[in-house]
Motif scaffolding. Structure first.
Motif, PDB file in Angstrom:
ATOM      1  N   ILE A  74       0.864  20.852  14.934  1.00 41.39           N
ATOM      2  CA  ILE A  74       0.201  20.039  13.904  1.00 41.39           C
ATOM      3  C   ILE A  74      -0.005  18.613  14.385  1.00 41.39           C
ATOM      4  O   ILE A  74       0.051  17.666  13.598  1.00 41.39           O
ATOM      5  N   TRP A  75      -0.247  18.437  15.674  1.00 43.96           N
ATOM      6  CA  TRP A  75      -0.432  17.102  16.233  1.00 43.96           C
ATOM      7  C   TRP A  75      -1.595  16.365  15.569  1.00 43.96           C
ATOM      8  O   TRP A  75      -1.546  15.144  15.399  1.00 43.96           O
ATOM      9  N   ALA A  76      -2.632  17.104  15.187  1.00 44.85           N
ATOM     10  CA  ALA A  76      -3.822  16.464  14.607  1.00 44.85           C
ATOM     11  C   ALA A  76      -3.502  15.780  13.283  1.00 44.85           C
ATOM     12  O   ALA A  76      -4.171  14.809  12.900  1.00 44.85           O
ATOM     13  N   THR A  77      -2.480  16.260  12.583  1.00 39.79           N
ATOM     14  CA  THR A  77      -2.146  15.676  11.270  1.00 39.79           C
ATOM     15  C   THR A  77      -1.383  14.368  11.388  1.00 39.79           C
ATOM     16  O   THR A  77      -1.130  13.711  10.379  1.00 39.79           O
ATOM     17  N   LEU A  78      -1.019  13.987  12.615  1.00 35.75           N
ATOM     18  CA  LEU A  78      -0.213  12.780  12.809  1.00 35.75           C
ATOM     19  C   LEU A  78      -1.056  11.517  12.902  1.00 35.75           C
ATOM     20  O   LEU A  78      -0.500  10.415  12.954  1.00 35.75           O
ATOM     21  N   ARG A  79      -2.355  11.658  12.940  1.00 37.78           N
ATOM     22  CA  ARG A  79      -3.211  10.475  13.064  1.00 37.78           C
ATOM     23  C   ARG A  79      -2.935   9.515  11.912  1.00 37.78           C
ATOM     24  O   ARG A  79      -3.065   9.863  10.746  1.00 37.78           O
ATOM     25  N   SER A 180       9.983  -0.356   0.574  1.00 34.24           N
ATOM     26  CA  SER A 180       9.588   0.692   1.497  1.00 34.24           C
ATOM     27  C   SER A 180       9.247   1.978   0.767  1.00 34.24           C
ATOM     28  O   SER A 180       8.252   2.640   1.067  1.00 34.24           O
ATOM     29  N   ALA A 181      10.099   2.353  -0.183  1.00 38.55           N
ATOM     30  CA  ALA A 181       9.873   3.597  -0.914  1.00 38.55           C
ATOM     31  C   ALA A 181       8.576   3.557  -1.701  1.00 38.55           C
ATOM     32  O   ALA A 181       7.866   4.566  -1.812  1.00 38.55           O
ATOM     33  N   LEU A 182       8.233   2.408  -2.225  1.00 38.37           N
ATOM     34  CA  LEU A 182       7.007   2.291  -3.010  1.00 38.37           C
ATOM     35  C   LEU A 182       5.762   2.400  -2.132  1.00 38.37           C
ATOM     36  O   LEU A 182       4.721   2.850  -2.589  1.00 38.37           O
ATOM     37  N   THR A 183       5.848   2.013  -0.870  1.00 32.19           N
ATOM     38  CA  THR A 183       4.683   2.099   0.018  1.00 32.19           C
ATOM     39  C   THR A 183       4.304   3.540   0.297  1.00 32.19           C
ATOM     40  O   THR A 183       3.155   3.835   0.611  1.00 32.19           O
ATOM     41  N   VAL A 184       5.284   4.449   0.196  1.00 36.02           N
ATOM     42  CA  VAL A 184       5.012   5.853   0.476  1.00 36.02           C
ATOM     43  C   VAL A 184       3.949   6.395  -0.470  1.00 36.02           C
ATOM     44  O   VAL A 184       3.122   7.227  -0.088  1.00 36.02           O
ATOM     45  N   ARG A 185       3.945   5.921  -1.715  1.00 36.83           N
ATOM     46  CA  ARG A 185       2.950   6.388  -2.683  1.00 36.83           C
ATOM     47  C   ARG A 185       1.549   6.021  -2.241  1.00 36.83           C
ATOM     48  O   ARG A 185       0.601   6.780  -2.420  1.00 36.83           O
ATOM     49  N   SER A 190      -3.517   9.136   1.997  1.00 38.26           N
ATOM     50  CA  SER A 190      -4.355   9.417   3.164  1.00 38.26           C
ATOM     51  C   SER A 190      -3.572   9.884   4.387  1.00 38.26           C
ATOM     52  O   SER A 190      -4.160  10.159   5.431  1.00 38.26           O
ATOM     53  N   ASN A 191      -2.240   9.951   4.284  1.00 36.41           N
ATOM     54  CA  ASN A 191      -1.401  10.384   5.398  1.00 36.41           C
ATOM     55  C   ASN A 191      -0.547  11.574   4.980  1.00 36.41           C
ATOM     56  O   ASN A 191      -0.080  11.642   3.835  1.00 36.41           O
ATOM     57  N   SER A 192      -0.328  12.499   5.913  1.00 38.69           N
ATOM     58  CA  SER A 192       0.569  13.616   5.642  1.00 38.69           C
ATOM     59  C   SER A 192       2.010  13.119   5.656  1.00 38.69           C
ATOM     60  O   SER A 192       2.325  12.063   6.224  1.00 38.69           O
ATOM     61  N   SER A 193       2.912  13.889   5.041  1.00 36.83           N
ATOM     62  CA  SER A 193       4.326  13.523   5.041  1.00 36.83           C
ATOM     63  C   SER A 193       4.856  13.431   6.467  1.00 36.83           C
ATOM     64  O   SER A 193       5.610  12.513   6.809  1.00 36.83           O
ATOM     65  N   MET A 194       4.454  14.385   7.313  1.00 34.30           N
ATOM     66  CA  MET A 194       4.915  14.382   8.695  1.00 34.30           C
ATOM     67  C   MET A 194       4.424  13.149   9.441  1.00 34.30           C
ATOM     68  O   MET A 194       5.147  12.553  10.239  1.00 34.30           O
ATOM     69  N   SER A 195       3.193  12.742   9.176  1.00 29.98           N
ATOM     70  CA  SER A 195       2.647  11.552   9.829  1.00 29.98           C
ATOM     71  C   SER A 195       3.428  10.300   9.434  1.00 29.98           C
ATOM     72  O   SER A 195       3.741   9.463  10.285  1.00 29.98           O
ATOM     73  N   MET A 196       3.755  10.177   8.160  1.00 28.16           N
ATOM     74  CA  MET A 196       4.499   9.004   7.699  1.00 28.16           C
ATOM     75  C   MET A 196       5.880   8.934   8.324  1.00 28.16           C
ATOM     76  O   MET A 196       6.337   7.864   8.747  1.00 28.16           O
ATOM     77  N   VAL A 197       6.559  10.085   8.411  1.00 29.60           N
ATOM     78  CA  VAL A 197       7.888  10.108   9.012  1.00 29.60           C
ATOM     79  C   VAL A 197       7.798   9.838  10.510  1.00 29.60           C
ATOM     80  O   VAL A 197       8.588   9.071  11.070  1.00 29.60           O
ATOM     81  N   ALA A 244       9.769  13.484  -1.397  1.00 31.30           N
ATOM     82  CA  ALA A 244      10.127  13.194  -2.782  1.00 31.30           C
ATOM     83  C   ALA A 244       9.233  12.112  -3.373  1.00 31.30           C
ATOM     84  O   ALA A 244       8.679  12.266  -4.470  1.00 31.30           O
ATOM     85  N   PHE A 245       9.059  10.994  -2.641  1.00 28.02           N
ATOM     86  CA  PHE A 245       8.249   9.895  -3.154  1.00 28.02           C
ATOM     87  C   PHE A 245       6.753  10.224  -3.117  1.00 28.02           C
ATOM     88  O   PHE A 245       5.968   9.585  -3.807  1.00 28.02           O
ATOM     89  N   ARG A 246       6.389  11.195  -2.311  1.00 27.21           N
ATOM     90  CA  ARG A 246       4.975  11.592  -2.246  1.00 27.21           C
ATOM     91  C   ARG A 246       4.605  12.498  -3.423  1.00 27.21           C
ATOM     92  O   ARG A 246       3.480  12.493  -3.907  1.00 27.21           O
ATOM     93  N   ARG A 247       5.553  13.279  -3.886  1.00 27.39           N
ATOM     94  CA  ARG A 247       5.289  14.233  -4.957  1.00 27.39           C
ATOM     95  C   ARG A 247       5.429  13.635  -6.349  1.00 27.39           C
ATOM     96  O   ARG A 247       4.817  14.124  -7.299  1.00 27.39           O
TER      97      ARG A 247
END
Length: 313
Positions: A74-79, A180-185, A190-197, A244-247
Protein backbone atom coordinates in the motif's frame (compact mmCIF):
# COMPACT_ATOMS: atom_id res chain seq x y z
CA UNK A 1 1.50 8.55 26.92
CA UNK A 2 3.54 9.30 23.89
CA UNK A 3 1.25 10.05 21.00
CA UNK A 4 0.43 12.74 18.24
CA UNK A 5 -1.35 16.19 16.59
CA UNK A 6 -3.92 19.07 14.32
CA UNK A 7 -6.56 21.73 13.08
CA UNK A 8 -10.31 21.23 13.52
CA UNK A 9 -13.73 20.60 11.92
CA UNK A 10 -17.20 20.72 13.37
CA UNK A 11 -18.58 17.60 15.04
CA UNK A 12 -20.40 15.60 12.45
CA UNK A 13 -23.44 14.65 14.49
CA UNK A 14 -24.76 12.66 11.54
CA UNK A 15 -21.85 10.21 11.71
CA UNK A 16 -23.06 6.64 12.06
CA UNK A 17 -22.94 5.40 15.64
CA UNK A 18 -21.06 2.34 14.39
CA UNK A 19 -18.12 4.52 13.40
CA UNK A 20 -18.10 6.16 16.81
CA UNK A 21 -18.11 2.78 18.55
CA UNK A 22 -15.20 1.65 16.38
CA UNK A 23 -13.38 4.84 17.29
CA UNK A 24 -13.94 4.18 21.00
CA UNK A 25 -12.71 0.59 20.63
CA UNK A 26 -9.59 1.80 18.85
CA UNK A 27 -8.95 4.33 21.61
CA UNK A 28 -9.23 1.74 24.40
CA UNK A 29 -6.92 -0.67 22.56
CA UNK A 30 -4.43 2.08 21.79
CA UNK A 31 -4.35 3.28 25.39
CA UNK A 32 -3.63 -0.25 26.63
CA UNK A 33 -0.59 -0.85 24.39
CA UNK A 34 0.65 2.70 24.95
CA UNK A 35 0.70 2.13 28.71
CA UNK A 36 3.04 -0.80 28.11
CA UNK A 37 5.20 1.32 25.81
CA UNK A 38 5.34 4.20 28.29
CA UNK A 39 6.53 1.92 31.09
CA UNK A 40 9.37 0.77 28.80
CA UNK A 41 10.23 4.41 28.01
CA UNK A 42 10.34 5.16 31.74
CA UNK A 43 12.85 2.35 32.13
CA UNK A 44 15.06 3.76 29.35
CA UNK A 45 14.83 7.34 30.69
CA UNK A 46 17.30 6.43 33.44
CA UNK A 47 20.12 6.19 30.88
CA UNK A 48 19.13 8.18 27.77
CA UNK A 49 18.03 11.77 27.16
CA UNK A 50 14.45 12.78 26.23
CA UNK A 51 15.27 13.59 22.59
CA UNK A 52 17.15 10.32 22.07
CA UNK A 53 14.27 8.35 23.57
CA UNK A 54 11.83 10.24 21.33
CA UNK A 55 13.96 9.32 18.31
CA UNK A 56 14.31 5.66 19.30
CA UNK A 57 10.62 5.41 20.16
CA UNK A 58 9.44 6.76 16.81
CA UNK A 59 11.97 5.13 14.50
CA UNK A 60 11.60 1.71 16.14
CA UNK A 61 7.83 1.90 15.64
CA UNK A 62 8.33 3.22 12.09
CA UNK A 63 10.46 0.19 11.17
CA UNK A 64 7.78 -2.19 12.43
CA UNK A 65 5.20 -0.20 10.48
CA UNK A 66 7.04 -1.01 7.24
CA UNK A 67 6.15 -4.69 7.61
CA UNK A 68 2.36 -4.38 7.09
CA UNK A 69 2.89 -1.66 4.47
CA UNK A 70 5.19 -3.90 2.42
CA UNK A 71 3.04 -7.00 2.99
CA UNK A 72 -0.13 -5.32 1.70
CA UNK A 73 1.68 -3.26 -0.96
CA UNK A 74 0.00 0.00 0.00
CA UNK A 75 2.92 2.34 -0.69
CA UNK A 76 0.73 4.50 -2.94
CA UNK A 77 -1.53 5.40 0.00
CA UNK A 78 1.37 6.97 1.89
CA UNK A 79 1.55 10.07 -0.30
CA UNK A 80 1.21 12.99 2.12
CA UNK A 81 -1.51 15.57 1.58
CA UNK A 82 -1.23 18.95 3.29
CA UNK A 83 2.50 18.56 4.12
CA UNK A 84 2.51 21.78 6.18
CA UNK A 85 0.04 20.25 8.61
CA UNK A 86 2.12 17.07 8.76
CA UNK A 87 5.13 19.19 9.72
CA UNK A 88 3.15 21.10 12.34
CA UNK A 89 1.97 17.79 13.76
CA UNK A 90 5.58 16.60 13.94
CA UNK A 91 6.66 19.71 15.87
CA UNK A 92 3.86 19.12 18.36
CA UNK A 93 4.88 15.46 18.55
CA UNK A 94 8.44 16.36 19.55
CA UNK A 95 7.18 18.70 22.27
CA UNK A 96 4.78 16.05 23.54
CA UNK A 97 7.35 13.25 23.66
CA UNK A 98 10.10 15.32 25.25
CA UNK A 99 7.73 16.70 27.88
CA UNK A 100 6.35 13.25 28.63
CA UNK A 101 9.76 11.60 28.98
CA UNK A 102 10.97 14.35 31.34
CA UNK A 103 7.83 13.95 33.45
CA UNK A 104 7.76 10.15 33.57
CA UNK A 105 11.46 10.06 34.49
CA UNK A 106 10.79 12.07 37.65
CA UNK A 107 7.32 10.79 38.49
CA UNK A 108 5.52 7.47 38.70
CA UNK A 109 3.54 6.39 35.67
CA UNK A 110 0.28 7.00 37.55
CA UNK A 111 1.30 10.54 38.53
CA UNK A 112 2.26 11.39 34.95
CA UNK A 113 -0.94 9.90 33.56
CA UNK A 114 -3.09 11.67 36.15
CA UNK A 115 -1.78 15.02 34.90
CA UNK A 116 -2.08 13.86 31.29
CA UNK A 117 -5.76 13.05 31.92
CA UNK A 118 -6.54 16.72 31.35
CA UNK A 119 -5.88 16.23 27.62
CA UNK A 120 -9.44 15.13 26.69
CA UNK A 121 -10.85 18.13 28.53
CA UNK A 122 -8.45 20.44 26.67
CA UNK A 123 -9.43 18.79 23.39
CA UNK A 124 -13.07 19.60 24.05
CA UNK A 125 -12.24 23.22 24.95
CA UNK A 126 -9.89 23.70 21.98
CA UNK A 127 -12.38 22.17 19.56
CA UNK A 128 -14.42 25.38 19.84
CA UNK A 129 -11.91 27.85 18.31
CA UNK A 130 -10.18 25.28 16.10
CA UNK A 131 -13.02 23.12 14.74
CA UNK A 132 -15.99 25.37 15.37
CA UNK A 133 -17.68 22.79 17.58
CA UNK A 134 -20.37 23.76 20.06
CA UNK A 135 -19.70 23.09 23.74
CA UNK A 136 -22.58 23.43 26.18
CA UNK A 137 -22.47 25.17 29.53
CA UNK A 138 -22.60 21.80 31.26
CA UNK A 139 -19.47 20.71 29.44
CA UNK A 140 -17.67 23.97 30.22
CA UNK A 141 -18.49 23.43 33.90
CA UNK A 142 -17.15 19.85 33.65
CA UNK A 143 -13.93 21.15 32.09
CA UNK A 144 -13.42 23.67 34.92
CA UNK A 145 -14.12 21.04 37.59
CA UNK A 146 -11.80 18.59 35.82
CA UNK A 147 -8.95 21.08 35.75
CA UNK A 148 -9.51 21.69 39.46
CA UNK A 149 -8.85 17.98 39.88
CA UNK A 150 -5.41 18.58 38.38
CA UNK A 151 -4.80 21.16 41.14
CA UNK A 152 -5.72 18.54 43.74
CA UNK A 153 -3.03 16.30 42.25
CA UNK A 154 -0.42 19.07 42.14
CA UNK A 155 -1.32 20.59 45.54
CA UNK A 156 0.30 23.98 44.80
CA UNK A 157 -0.94 25.32 48.15
CA UNK A 158 1.37 23.04 50.14
CA UNK A 159 4.34 20.73 49.80
CA UNK A 160 3.08 18.72 46.86
CA UNK A 161 4.74 15.46 45.89
CA UNK A 162 5.16 16.58 42.27
CA UNK A 163 8.15 18.90 41.51
CA UNK A 164 7.48 21.95 39.36
CA UNK A 165 9.80 20.87 36.52
CA UNK A 166 7.94 17.56 36.20
CA UNK A 167 4.54 19.31 36.35
CA UNK A 168 5.62 21.81 33.68
CA UNK A 169 6.89 19.01 31.44
CA UNK A 170 3.62 17.13 31.85
CA UNK A 171 1.68 20.32 31.03
CA UNK A 172 3.72 20.81 27.85
CA UNK A 173 3.07 17.21 26.81
CA UNK A 174 -0.66 17.57 27.53
CA UNK A 175 -1.10 20.75 25.49
CA UNK A 176 0.94 19.42 22.56
CA UNK A 177 -0.99 16.16 22.56
CA UNK A 178 -4.37 17.89 22.70
CA UNK A 179 -3.49 20.04 19.69
CA UNK A 180 -1.94 17.06 17.93
CA UNK A 181 -5.01 14.89 18.34
CA UNK A 182 -7.25 17.58 16.90
CA UNK A 183 -5.11 17.88 13.75
CA UNK A 184 -5.89 14.26 12.91
CA UNK A 185 -9.48 15.24 12.12
CA UNK A 186 -8.27 17.69 9.48
CA UNK A 187 -5.54 15.44 8.06
CA UNK A 188 -7.98 12.53 7.96
CA UNK A 189 -10.04 14.21 5.25
CA UNK A 190 -7.30 13.74 2.65
CA UNK A 191 -4.80 11.29 4.20
CA UNK A 192 -5.13 7.61 5.05
CA UNK A 193 -4.59 6.50 8.65
CA UNK A 194 -1.44 4.66 7.59
CA UNK A 195 -0.09 7.76 5.86
CA UNK A 196 -0.62 9.91 8.96
CA UNK A 197 1.13 7.40 11.21
CA UNK A 198 3.96 6.80 8.70
CA UNK A 199 4.89 10.47 8.33
CA UNK A 200 4.36 11.29 11.99
CA UNK A 201 6.77 8.61 13.16
CA UNK A 202 9.34 9.35 10.44
CA UNK A 203 9.34 13.13 10.87
CA UNK A 204 9.37 13.12 14.68
CA UNK A 205 11.99 10.37 14.80
CA UNK A 206 14.33 12.04 12.30
CA UNK A 207 13.99 15.52 13.81
CA UNK A 208 14.47 14.24 17.38
CA UNK A 209 17.55 12.31 16.27
CA UNK A 210 19.12 15.39 14.73
CA UNK A 211 18.42 17.43 17.86
CA UNK A 212 19.86 14.68 20.08
CA UNK A 213 23.18 14.30 18.25
CA UNK A 214 25.13 16.35 20.79
CA UNK A 215 23.90 14.23 23.72
CA UNK A 216 23.57 10.83 22.01
CA UNK A 217 24.59 7.76 24.02
CA UNK A 218 25.37 4.32 22.54
CA UNK A 219 22.46 1.91 23.04
CA UNK A 220 23.36 -0.83 25.52
CA UNK A 221 22.98 -4.41 24.34
CA UNK A 222 20.53 -5.21 27.14
CA UNK A 223 18.25 -2.36 26.05
CA UNK A 224 17.54 -3.64 22.54
CA UNK A 225 14.80 -5.95 23.78
CA UNK A 226 13.03 -2.95 25.34
CA UNK A 227 13.40 -1.01 22.09
CA UNK A 228 11.78 -3.88 20.19
CA UNK A 229 8.90 -3.81 22.66
CA UNK A 230 8.58 -0.03 22.26
CA UNK A 231 8.59 -0.42 18.49
CA UNK A 232 5.81 -3.01 18.43
CA UNK A 233 3.54 -1.37 21.01
CA UNK A 234 4.22 2.10 19.61
CA UNK A 235 3.30 1.10 16.06
CA UNK A 236 0.09 -0.62 17.18
CA UNK A 237 -0.87 2.21 19.53
CA UNK A 238 -0.20 4.90 16.94
CA UNK A 239 -2.40 3.17 14.36
CA UNK A 240 -5.24 2.60 16.80
CA UNK A 241 -5.06 6.13 18.20
CA UNK A 242 -5.02 7.72 14.76
CA UNK A 243 -7.93 5.51 13.72
CA UNK A 244 -9.89 6.55 16.83
CA UNK A 245 -9.62 10.29 16.13
CA UNK A 246 -10.30 9.71 12.44
CA UNK A 247 -13.54 7.84 13.06
CA UNK A 248 -15.06 10.02 15.77
CA UNK A 249 -14.82 13.56 17.20
CA UNK A 250 -12.26 14.17 19.97
CA UNK A 251 -15.07 14.91 22.42
CA UNK A 252 -16.31 11.33 21.93
CA UNK A 253 -13.14 9.23 21.95
CA UNK A 254 -10.85 11.52 23.97
CA UNK A 255 -12.37 10.80 27.41
CA UNK A 256 -11.79 7.06 26.93
CA UNK A 257 -8.12 7.73 27.48
CA UNK A 258 -9.04 7.69 31.17
CA UNK A 259 -8.74 3.90 31.11
CA UNK A 260 -4.98 4.54 31.06
CA UNK A 261 -4.97 5.38 34.77
CA UNK A 262 -6.06 1.83 35.64
CA UNK A 263 -3.12 0.37 33.72
CA UNK A 264 -0.77 2.94 35.26
CA UNK A 265 -1.77 2.04 38.83
CA UNK A 266 -1.29 -1.66 38.03
CA UNK A 267 2.10 -1.18 36.33
CA UNK A 268 3.43 1.04 39.14
CA UNK A 269 2.39 -1.51 41.76
CA UNK A 270 3.70 -4.58 39.89
CA UNK A 271 7.03 -3.25 38.61
CA UNK A 272 7.93 -0.36 40.93
CA UNK A 273 6.00 -1.27 44.11
CA UNK A 274 4.51 2.24 44.05
CA UNK A 275 1.10 2.95 45.54
CA UNK A 276 -0.91 6.11 44.76
CA UNK A 277 -1.42 8.80 47.40
CA UNK A 278 -4.87 9.96 48.48
CA UNK A 279 -4.52 13.29 46.65
CA UNK A 280 -3.53 11.48 43.45
CA UNK A 281 -6.52 9.16 43.57
CA UNK A 282 -8.90 11.98 44.54
CA UNK A 283 -7.67 14.30 41.80
CA UNK A 284 -7.78 11.56 39.19
CA UNK A 285 -11.36 10.69 40.18
CA UNK A 286 -12.41 14.34 39.79
CA UNK A 287 -10.87 14.54 36.33
CA UNK A 288 -12.38 11.21 35.24
CA UNK A 289 -15.84 12.15 36.55
CA UNK A 290 -15.65 15.40 34.60
CA UNK A 291 -14.75 13.46 31.47
CA UNK A 292 -17.76 11.21 31.92
CA UNK A 293 -20.00 14.28 32.12
CA UNK A 294 -18.52 15.51 28.84
CA UNK A 295 -19.20 12.14 27.19
CA UNK A 296 -22.80 11.95 28.39
CA UNK A 297 -23.58 15.53 27.36
CA UNK A 298 -22.04 15.09 23.89
CA UNK A 299 -24.04 11.93 23.30
CA UNK A 300 -27.22 13.63 24.49
CA UNK A 301 -26.80 16.44 21.96
CA UNK A 302 -25.86 14.01 19.19
CA UNK A 303 -28.95 11.90 19.82
CA UNK A 304 -31.12 15.01 19.96
CA UNK A 305 -29.73 16.21 16.62
CA UNK A 306 -30.46 12.83 15.01
CA UNK A 307 -33.96 12.66 16.53
CA UNK A 308 -35.12 16.23 17.06
CA UNK A 309 -38.69 15.08 17.74
CA UNK A 310 -37.68 12.88 20.67
CA UNK A 311 -37.90 14.29 24.21
CA UNK A 312 -34.62 15.36 25.80
CA UNK A 313 -33.11 12.61 28.00
Amino acid sequence: MSRQPLTIAPIAVHEPSRERLRGIASMVAGVFVFSIMDSLMKRLSAHYGPLQISCLRCLSSWLFLLLPIGWHGIWATLRPRNPQLHMFRAVLGIGMLVGFVIAVHRLSLAQTYSLFLAAPLLMTALSVPLHGETVTGKRWAAIIVGLSGVLVILQPWGKGEIPMIAASAAALATVCYSLSALTVRSLGRSNSSMSMVFWYLLLVGAASGLLAIGDWRPVLGSDWVWLIGIGITGALGQMWLTDAFRRAPPSVVGPFEYTAILWAFAIDWIFWSATPSFSLVAGACIVIASGIVVIVDERRLADLALNPSSPPP
